[in-house]
Design a protein around this motif. Structure first.
Motif, mmCIF file in Angstrom:
data_model
loop_
_atom_site.group_PDB
_atom_site.id
_atom_site.type_symbol
_atom_site.label_atom_id
_atom_site.label_comp_id
_atom_site.label_asym_id
_atom_site.label_seq_id
_atom_site.Cartn_x
_atom_site.Cartn_y
_atom_site.Cartn_z
ATOM 1 N N GLY A 107 0.805 -1.228 0.000
ATOM 2 C CA GLY A 107 0.000 0.000 0.000
ATOM 3 C C GLY A 107 0.828 1.264 0.000
ATOM 4 N N GLY A 108 2.153 1.133 0.041
ATOM 5 C CA GLY A 108 3.011 2.318 0.098
ATOM 6 C C GLY A 108 2.969 3.158 -1.155
ATOM 7 N N GLU A 109 2.849 2.512 -2.318
ATOM 8 C CA GLU A 109 2.813 3.277 -3.573
ATOM 9 C C GLU A 109 1.557 4.141 -3.638
ATOM 10 O OE1 GLU A 109 3.612 2.657 -8.350
ATOM 11 O OE2 GLU A 109 3.398 0.905 -7.039
ATOM 12 N N GLN A 110 0.427 3.603 -3.198
ATOM 13 C CA GLN A 110 -0.813 4.380 -3.190
ATOM 14 C C GLN A 110 -0.735 5.513 -2.168
ATOM 15 O OE1 GLN A 110 -3.326 4.126 -5.315
ATOM 16 N NE2 GLN A 110 -4.378 5.851 -4.316
ATOM 17 N N ALA A 111 -0.193 5.217 -0.978
ATOM 18 C CA ALA A 111 -0.084 6.243 0.059
ATOM 19 C C ALA A 111 0.803 7.398 -0.390
ATOM 20 C CB ALA A 111 0.472 5.633 1.346
ATOM 21 N N ALA A 112 1.827 7.098 -1.189
ATOM 22 C CA ALA A 112 2.765 8.135 -1.631
ATOM 23 C C ALA A 112 2.098 9.171 -2.522
ATOM 24 C CB ALA A 112 3.934 7.488 -2.366
ATOM 25 N N LYS A 113 0.964 8.829 -3.111
ATOM 26 C CA LYS A 113 0.256 9.789 -3.954
ATOM 27 C C LYS A 113 -0.268 10.967 -3.148
ATOM 28 C CE LYS A 113 -1.389 6.341 -7.361
ATOM 29 N NZ LYS A 113 -0.146 6.066 -7.896
ATOM 30 N N GLU A 114 -0.367 10.802 -1.829
ATOM 31 C CA GLU A 114 -0.824 11.901 -0.972
ATOM 32 C C GLU A 114 0.332 12.802 -0.542
ATOM 33 O OE1 GLU A 114 -3.356 10.653 2.261
ATOM 34 O OE2 GLU A 114 -3.809 8.762 1.223
ATOM 35 N N THR A 115 1.525 12.531 -1.026
ATOM 36 C CA THR A 115 2.699 13.301 -0.653
ATOM 37 C C THR A 115 3.300 13.951 -1.895
ATOM 38 O OG1 THR A 115 4.379 11.580 -1.009
ATOM 39 C CG2 THR A 115 3.134 11.496 1.064
ATOM 40 N N ILE A 116 4.411 14.677 -1.698
ATOM 41 C CA ILE A 116 5.117 15.274 -2.835
ATOM 42 C C ILE A 116 6.285 14.391 -3.266
ATOM 43 C CG2 ILE A 116 4.458 17.606 -2.182
ATOM 44 C CD1 ILE A 116 7.325 17.973 -1.076
ATOM 45 N N SER A 117 6.249 13.116 -2.902
ATOM 46 C CA SER A 117 7.376 12.218 -3.175
ATOM 47 C C SER A 117 7.764 12.184 -4.645
ATOM 48 C CB SER A 117 7.044 10.803 -2.695
ATOM 49 O OG SER A 117 6.959 10.748 -1.299
ATOM 50 N N GLU A 118 6.786 12.036 -5.529
ATOM 51 C CA GLU A 118 7.108 11.917 -6.955
ATOM 52 C C GLU A 118 7.785 13.164 -7.476
ATOM 53 O OE1 GLU A 118 4.147 10.509 -9.592
ATOM 54 O OE2 GLU A 118 3.693 8.719 -8.411
ATOM 55 N N ARG A 119 7.377 14.329 -6.992
ATOM 56 C CA ARG A 119 8.015 15.571 -7.434
ATOM 57 C C ARG A 119 9.473 15.627 -7.000
ATOM 58 N NH1 ARG A 119 8.985 20.362 -5.435
ATOM 59 N NH2 ARG A 119 7.911 19.950 -3.483
ATOM 60 N N LEU A 120 9.788 14.929 -5.904
ATOM 61 C CA LEU A 120 11.167 14.887 -5.426
ATOM 62 C C LEU A 120 11.960 13.747 -6.059
ATOM 63 C CD1 LEU A 120 10.590 15.517 -1.609
ATOM 64 C CD2 LEU A 120 11.110 17.183 -3.400
ATOM 65 N N GLY A 121 11.323 13.012 -6.961
ATOM 66 C CA GLY A 121 12.020 11.920 -7.617
ATOM 67 C C GLY A 121 11.996 10.625 -6.843
ATOM 68 N N LEU A 122 11.067 10.490 -5.902
ATOM 69 C CA LEU A 122 10.912 9.257 -5.128
ATOM 70 C C LEU A 122 9.756 8.484 -5.751
ATOM 71 C CD1 LEU A 122 11.323 10.835 -1.601
ATOM 72 C CD2 LEU A 122 12.977 9.376 -2.770
ATOM 73 N N ILE A 123 10.093 7.438 -6.479
ATOM 74 C CA ILE A 123 9.116 6.758 -7.321
ATOM 75 C C ILE A 123 8.839 5.352 -6.790
ATOM 76 C CG2 ILE A 123 8.604 5.977 -9.665
ATOM 77 C CD1 ILE A 123 8.816 9.046 -9.305
#
Length: 371
Positions: free
Chosen positions: A157-173
């Motif tokens: 469930g971590g990949e779905q939870a990360a959508k609520e953060t700015i992780s992808e914008r920081l390059g955390l995929i």
């Protein structure tokens, strides 16, 4: 002074949960005994006991899991199960047991520069990474038979939870980061913490301090106490993301001077007038920081600033692309901008000085002191 804050229930970091799951998985793997709970020493030196959601034996090894409890400041990771799959591997030609730590399902991979980890690594930050490895080494020393270990941290469930953060914008995929420098989560993004910052300033003034230091976390607090040895006890206040609250309180209670000690990420926000610096708030305005570079005639460097991914990335660019004295001038320019926003924020009722420290606590730059 901090009663409101301390009455709130603390939680656990993803790093602490990963470490607790690691202990359980490795203990079961090496001893054959199934633990009923996981008791570990946290990075802050305190002991903590974790309930185990699972300790399962399979052909791969042992999978153990701990459900993350965010306490009274839950975020998107609250309720996720943080897991460790522990597997025996050969130590091969090495004379000591090898430990291979990697990220699995739901743990992000670093894809951009500017973070604490190299590109391609699993987003398991340095403190929890060291903590997990230390736990594994201690168990190997006590129960090992010369084998090595592969440890895979998983967060279903971590990949779905990360959508609520700015992780992808920081390059955390691909998931969340495994974080935490203390092991515990303080319920800081709450009215209670904001109120405690105000109360802390009030107490400092009540005992006679005309000058206070606001820090943005544990590391900056340690740096501040080394930088300003004449300021002790209640004059040094950990404001976290509530620097603005601390500044308003300093004005309200009649402080003459406020020193703010920050690392680059929060400093970048302060330099563009963001007095609430939580990661879930507004992103860093790199366009504004690029203009500061242009004011120093650093037009080529300005384009790199505008394309930066994080405050840490900007700092790395400054230190790698500019001569040392030029880098120092640019960082001081950022401090000056933050100080001016701070002074404006308090209506110039008190002096505001800004200090940038690095991740080891060394002071890299400071604003011009205007008396």
């Amino acid at each position: 002074m901090d009663l409101d804050r301390h009455s709130l229930r603390q939680g656990w970091t993803t790093g602490a949960c990963a470490a607790a799951a690691t202990w359980a998985a490795v203990y079961r793997l090496l001893t054959g005994l199934c633990p009923t709970h996981s008791e570990i020493v946290l990075p802050n030196g305190n002991s903590a006991c974790f309930a185990l959601a699972r300790v399962e034996l399979s052909s791969q090894g042992v999978l153990a899991g701990v459900v993350k409890d965010g306490g009274d400041d839950p975020d998107c990771t609250h309720g996720l199960e943080i897991q460790c799959l522990a597997t025996r591997i050969s130590s091969g030609e090495f004379h000591h047991p090898v430990i291979d730590l990697r990220g699995g399902e739901g743990v992000a991979t670093v894809t951009l520069p500017g973070l604490e980890l190299p590109i391609g690594e699993a987003a398991i930050n340095p403190v929890p990474r060291a903590h997990i490895l230390q736990i594994a080494r201690e168990l190997l020393a006590e129960y090992g038979d010369g084998c090595g270990l592969r440890l895979e941290i998983r967060v279903p469930g971590g990949e779905q939870a990360a959508k609520e953060t700015i992780s992808e914008r920081l390059g955390l995929i691909g998931g969340i980061s495994i974080l935490g420098t203390r092991g515990t989560v303080r319920p800081y993004s709450t009215c209670a913490f904001a109120a405690s910052v105000k109360q802390s300033v009030q107490v400092a003034r009540a005992v006679g301090w005309q000058e206070v230091v606001l820090t943005t976390g544990s590391r900056t607090e340690r740096a501040a106490r080394q930088l300003f040895t004449h300021l002790t006890g209640s004059s040094v206040i950990q404001a976290g993301d509530f620097v603005g609250m601390g500044l308003r309180a300093a004005r309200h209670f009649g402080c003459q001077r406020v020193r703010v000690v920050a690392m680059i990420g929060k400093l970048c926000k302060l330099a563009t007038g963001q007095m609430m610096t939580h990661v879930s708030g507004k992103a860093i305005d790199f366009a504004a920081l690029a203009l500061l570079a242009e004011e120093l005639g650093l037009n080529d460097f300005s384009a790199k600033v505008q394309a930066a991914h994080t405050g840490r990335h900007l700092l790395e660019l400054s230190q790698s692309d500019l001569a040392e004295d030029v880098s120092q001038r640019y960082l001081a320019q950022i401090c000056d901008a933050a100080a001016e926003h701070g002074r404006s924020y308090v209506g110039h009722a008190c002096q505001v000085d800004i200090y940038l420290v690095d991740f080891s606590g060394r002071c890299l730059a400071q604003s011009k002191e205007i008396q």
